[in-house]
Design an enzyme around this catalytic site. Structure first.
Site, mmCIF file in Angstrom:
data_model
loop_
_atom_site.group_PDB
_atom_site.id
_atom_site.type_symbol
_atom_site.label_atom_id
_atom_site.label_comp_id
_atom_site.label_asym_id
_atom_site.label_seq_id
_atom_site.Cartn_x
_atom_site.Cartn_y
_atom_site.Cartn_z
ATOM 1 N N SER A 1 -8.533 3.864 0.187
ATOM 2 C CA SER A 1 -9.954 3.566 -0.064
ATOM 3 C C SER A 1 -10.816 4.010 1.122
ATOM 4 O O SER A 1 -11.961 4.430 0.932
ATOM 5 C CB SER A 1 -10.169 2.086 -0.396
ATOM 6 O OG SER A 1 -9.991 1.284 0.731
ATOM 7 N N LYS B 1 11.694 11.201 13.974
ATOM 8 C CA LYS B 1 10.229 11.278 13.979
ATOM 9 C C LYS B 1 9.779 12.615 14.554
ATOM 10 O O LYS B 1 8.839 13.240 14.073
ATOM 11 C CB LYS B 1 9.665 10.130 14.825
ATOM 12 C CG LYS B 1 8.129 10.039 14.802
ATOM 13 C CD LYS B 1 7.585 9.026 15.794
ATOM 14 C CE LYS B 1 7.799 7.606 15.398
ATOM 15 N NZ LYS B 1 6.850 7.109 14.395
ATOM 16 N N MET C 1 1.012 4.027 7.821
ATOM 17 C CA MET C 1 1.857 2.918 8.271
ATOM 18 C C MET C 1 2.997 3.348 9.206
ATOM 19 O O MET C 1 4.096 2.810 9.132
ATOM 20 C CB MET C 1 2.442 2.189 7.038
ATOM 21 C CG MET C 1 1.377 1.670 6.094
ATOM 22 S SD MET C 1 0.243 0.510 6.892
ATOM 23 C CE MET C 1 1.272 -0.945 6.926
ATOM 24 N N ARG C 2 2.725 4.299 10.061
ATOM 25 C CA ARG C 2 3.731 4.742 11.028
ATOM 26 C C ARG C 2 3.117 4.889 12.394
ATOM 27 O O ARG C 2 1.945 5.259 12.503
ATOM 28 C CB ARG C 2 4.283 6.122 10.655
ATOM 29 C CG ARG C 2 5.063 6.101 9.438
ATOM 30 C CD ARG C 2 5.630 7.432 9.020
ATOM 31 N NE ARG C 2 6.390 7.116 7.851
ATOM 32 C CZ ARG C 2 7.625 6.634 7.877
ATOM 33 N NH1 ARG C 2 8.268 6.526 9.026
ATOM 34 N NH2 ARG C 2 8.239 6.297 6.774
ATOM 35 N N LEU C 3 3.936 4.640 13.412
ATOM 36 C CA LEU C 3 3.463 4.893 14.774
ATOM 37 C C LEU C 3 3.427 6.403 15.004
ATOM 38 O O LEU C 3 4.308 7.124 14.539
ATOM 39 C CB LEU C 3 4.427 4.269 15.785
ATOM 40 C CG LEU C 3 4.277 2.772 16.053
ATOM 41 C CD1 LEU C 3 5.317 2.340 17.088
ATOM 42 C CD2 LEU C 3 2.875 2.425 16.540
ATOM 43 N N ASN D 1 -7.930 5.279 14.763
ATOM 44 C CA ASN D 1 -7.353 4.418 13.736
ATOM 45 C C ASN D 1 -8.326 3.293 13.411
ATOM 46 O O ASN D 1 -9.157 2.930 14.242
ATOM 47 C CB ASN D 1 -6.036 3.816 14.251
ATOM 48 C CG ASN D 1 -5.343 2.944 13.219
ATOM 49 O OD1 ASN D 1 -5.305 3.283 12.026
ATOM 50 N ND2 ASN D 1 -4.817 1.804 13.634
ATOM 51 N N HIS E 1 -8.346 -0.753 12.002
ATOM 52 C CA HIS E 1 -7.431 -1.883 11.830
ATOM 53 C C HIS E 1 -8.220 -3.100 11.349
ATOM 54 O O HIS E 1 -9.297 -3.385 11.886
ATOM 55 C CB HIS E 1 -6.724 -2.180 13.164
ATOM 56 C CG HIS E 1 -5.706 -3.258 13.036
ATOM 57 N ND1 HIS E 1 -4.449 -3.037 12.506
ATOM 58 C CD2 HIS E 1 -5.760 -4.585 13.333
ATOM 59 C CE1 HIS E 1 -3.772 -4.176 12.496
ATOM 60 N NE2 HIS E 1 -4.550 -5.125 12.993
HETATM 61 C C1 GRF Z 1 -7.173 -0.749 5.917
HETATM 62 O O1 GRF Z 1 -7.421 -2.122 5.869
HETATM 63 C C2 GRF Z 1 -7.043 -0.291 7.333
HETATM 64 O O2 GRF Z 1 -7.781 -1.064 8.223
HETATM 65 C C3 GRF Z 1 -5.569 -0.466 7.610
HETATM 66 O O3 GRF Z 1 -4.935 -0.153 6.406
HETATM 67 C C4 GRF Z 1 -5.827 -0.405 5.316
HETATM 68 C C5 GRF Z 1 -5.860 0.839 4.497
HETATM 69 O O4 GRF Z 1 -6.503 0.643 3.285
HETATM 70 N N1 GRF Z 1 -5.147 0.340 8.726
HETATM 71 P P1 GRF Z 1 -6.864 1.859 2.340
HETATM 72 O O5 GRF Z 1 -5.578 2.596 2.014
HETATM 73 O O6 GRF Z 1 -7.826 2.736 3.081
HETATM 74 O O7 GRF Z 1 -7.474 1.260 1.121
#
Ligand code: GRF
Length: 200
Positions: A13, A65, A90-92, A107, A109
């Site tokens: 999103s 990696k 979802m990866r470092l 990034n 968060h």
């Molecule tokens: C978001 O809340 C972002 O802050 C976090 O992962 C989520 C990703 O959501 N890192 P989307 O895939 O952009 O909907």
């Protein structure tokens, strides 16, 4: 115009919010590539709909990696990408990409870092019964959500806040904040040139 890559693992999103502001002319960037580590993620459909090329991979197909990042790097270079935007990836990020794009990876968060880093920041905030949480945009370093903070915005938790309602509030905040911060970072040529210079 700056060429950027968005990295996402899920629904995307935030990726969509960035696509929308590029298309409406509010963000001067060319989204040259989506990098996605989850075949089947909805982010890939969003890229297709917007005619953005994507590189989709599965980490376990590689021995390390370093190896998959080598391939990511080849795609980034081939597309001329200057700046990397993580949006639910979802990866470092490993040393390979960090060295090459030093100071040019950001990034987002869903908490006020350093509170609630890592997975399920929204669940962590609810469990801690905090009155305020929010959104952080930061430069990426080798740690988990530890890089220098660029901006934070607060979101208030109501008495009867649920996971769904908090997630909605946080997403609404993210979708406004990320595009505006990217516009600032990408149009301040000096920021990018300085960090580029420092990287070499
Ligand atoms: C978001 O809340 C972002 O802050 C976090 O992962 C989520 C990703 O959501 N890192 P989307 O895939 O952009 O909907």
């Amino acid at each position: 115009m700056r060429k950027i890559a968005v990295f996402a693992s899920g629904s995307g999103s935030n990726f969509q919010a960035i696509i929308d502001v590029v298309q409406s002319g509010q963000l001067d960037a060319d989204i040259s590539l989506l990098v996605c580590d989850k075949p089947g993620a909805f982010a890939i459909e969003r890229a297709e709909a917007a005619r953005i090329p994507s590189f989709v991979f599965t980490a376990k197909d590689y021995s390390s990696k370093e190896h998959y990042e080598e391939e990511i790097l080849a795609h980034l270079k081939a597309s001329g990408v200057e700046f990397i935007v993580l949006a639910g990836y979802m990866r470092l990020i490993g040393p390979k990409l960090l060295t090459e794009y030093k100071g040019r990876i950001v990034n987002i968060h869903p908490s006020l870092l350093p509170a609630f880093p890592g997975k399920d920041a929204i669940g962590q905030a609810l469990a801690a019964k905090v009155k305020w949480s929010g959104v952080t945009i930061h430069f990426v370093d080798e740690g988990m959500d530890t890089g220098p903070i660029i901006i934070q915005e607060r979101v208030r938790l109501d008495e009867n806040e649920t996971r769904e309602s908090l997630q909605r509030k946080i997403q609404k905040c993210e979708h406004k904040l990320y595009p505006s911060v990217l516009q600032m970072l990408l149009t301040q040529g000096d920021v990018i040139n300085d960090t580029k210079a420092r990287a070499h």
